[in-house]
Motif scaffolding. Structure first.
Motif, mmCIF file in Angstrom:
data_model
loop_
_atom_site.group_PDB
_atom_site.id
_atom_site.type_symbol
_atom_site.label_atom_id
_atom_site.label_comp_id
_atom_site.label_asym_id
_atom_site.label_seq_id
_atom_site.Cartn_x
_atom_site.Cartn_y
_atom_site.Cartn_z
ATOM 1 N N TYR A 155 11.668 0.145 7.400
ATOM 2 C CA TYR A 155 10.443 -0.487 7.890
ATOM 3 C C TYR A 155 9.427 0.525 8.414
ATOM 4 O O TYR A 155 8.232 0.447 8.131
ATOM 5 C CB TYR A 155 10.814 -1.479 8.996
ATOM 6 N N VAL A 209 17.348 -7.348 5.553
ATOM 7 C CA VAL A 209 16.327 -6.677 6.365
ATOM 8 C C VAL A 209 16.469 -7.066 7.832
ATOM 9 O O VAL A 209 16.435 -6.213 8.729
ATOM 10 C CB VAL A 209 14.915 -7.026 5.841
ATOM 11 N N GLU A 255 15.781 -3.958 11.129
ATOM 12 C CA GLU A 255 14.501 -3.336 10.785
ATOM 13 C C GLU A 255 13.392 -3.869 11.688
ATOM 14 O O GLU A 255 13.456 -4.990 12.181
ATOM 15 C CB GLU A 255 14.163 -3.613 9.319
#
Length: 208
Positions: free
Chosen positions: A28, A105, A110
């Motif tokens: 990220y 994710v 992240e």
């Protein structure tokens, strides 16, 4: 208007997919709005029509996951005379399989872990409410505080889910849900291959 709505939905979908793929590839922190729009083959103006920044896009992804998950789980968490059936766990793993990249994710932490914290807090609150309501409906009394019980359950579930999504083990959603149901109903002592009651429980009963 219908054409415009379809265009907006398509743009959000393409931006979402571009963002998720980039985060999984690079992390990220290292990606920019320009990276996202380039991957999506859209202009920066289009991005800012929908989101203020990449953080807002991640927040929206988490919101979408939570809302869809709640829609699926709500009928299963309704107060009833049933104990644990494993249906809610199965629904969670099926949803995770459908939204694999988004879950990966979030579960990786992240975005400085903000998305994961929000996800955990939401699921823990929902689980605590469900456990308390189920116990009350059956005339039972929780032996462990609802908040502790919920966080232990959510933590165990999400860690297992993260492993399942990242390593792609040869186990279906149905198979892993069945094993987690056995663990919930029978406990770790049984799951570890032992019979009877754990030694600590026997000692407590005898006053040792």
């Amino acid at each position: 208007m219908a054409v415009e709505d379809r265009r907006k939905r398509r743009s959000r979908k393409v931006l979402r997919e571009a963002f998720l793929s980039l985060v999984l590839e690079r992390g990220y922190a290292s990606i920019t709005v320009e990276d996202i729009t380039e991957r999506a083959d859209l202009g920066r103006a289009t991005f800012y029509t929908h989101y203020t920044d990449k953080s807002a896009l991640l927040d929206q992804i988490v919101t979408d996951l939570i809302e869809e998950m709640q829609r699926r789980l709500e009928p299963l968490f309704e107060v009833s005379g049933q104990a644990f059936t494993g249906k809610a766990v199965l629904a969670l793993f099926q949803h995770a399989a459908e939204e694999r990249d988004a879950y990966r994710v979030v579960l990786r932490g992240e975005g400085d872990g903000r998305a994961l914290r929000r996800f955990v807090e939401d699921r823990s609150a929902a689980a605590a409410k469900a456990f308390a309501e189920r116990a009350a409906a059956q005339g039972a009394e929780l032996r462990v505080a609802a908040e502790v019980l919920a966080r232990a359950w959510v933590g165990e579930l999400l860690i297992t889910m993260s492993w399942w999504l990242e390593s792609e083990p040869a186990m279906s959603a149905e198979e892993i849900a069945a094993q987690l149901l056995d663990l919930s109903l029978r406990g770790r002592f049984w799951a570890s291959g032992f019979d009877g009651e754990p030694p600590a429980a026997t000692a407590r009963k005898s006053g040792a």
